[in-house]
Scaffold this active site. Sequence first.
Site, PDB file in Angstrom:
ATOM      1  CB  CYS A  41      -0.903  -0.021   1.230  1.00 31.06           C
ATOM      2  SG  CYS A  41      -1.932   1.453   1.410  1.00 31.06           S
ATOM      3  CB  CYS A  85      -5.411   3.788  -4.345  1.00 28.25           C
ATOM      4  SG  CYS A  85      -4.519   2.227  -4.475  1.00 28.25           S
TER       5      CYS A  85
END
Length: 258
Positions: A74, A197
Amino acid sequence: MELQFFKYQGTGNDFVIIDNRQELFPKNDIQLVAHLCDRRFGVGADGLILLENDPDTDFKMVYFNADGAEGSMCGNGGRCLVAFAHFLGVIGNETTFNAVDGLHHATIDGDMVKLKMVDVADVREKPNYSFLDTGSPHHVQLVEDLEHFNVPKEGAKLRYGIYGKSGSNINFVEQSSDDAFQVRTYERGVENETLSCGTGVTAVAIAMHQSGKTASKVVKVKTPGGNLTISFEQQDDTYTNVFLQGPAVQVYKGVIVC
């Protein structure tokens, strides 16, 4: 059990972060992780991150999706963990740490964190979209009128329809200028749209360069949660020195009874 936690956000992508250098957190408790990430019954977050000791680097990043399962890399979470490590005094203004996809280098200046991402050698260009892995798998697709596009519905349709159970993150993109794009992302594991994101915007920047939509090697991306900058170099068919830069901010800290 009482747990001290910290809440961080990177362009609206938010995370519960826990200092687990003493290895007290029950990492196999999927229900606990999902509970902490629940926005009504827990703290509320897109994911949970543990900062752990690592024998070869400054620290180790362990990332869990909001559904409780351990996840792939991530980008925004990595940037937030760098800010957390700096807050704890584990690092100074630069660091090397270990994550599920390998080593990452990063620098921090105030709230701005610049994180080196993995090299990308395989960009699969399809008639209507591109697919690539920037530490997590990403589908990148240009659309019109992104502001009013039904990201949760169309993202879920593609996430399950094309990529099956393992899934992929789905990025919908609209070009703003020669070197700037707007992006909205449906994230697997969250199973909904998130405000930003990091691996997703990195994938968008590389896909747009590979497809000829931009010639710039410094790409600006606007997400619903804020602005990020992606830079890279290209050597033959491989994208190297890929950096993701943007803010990472501590929101609050607290104790939750589990």
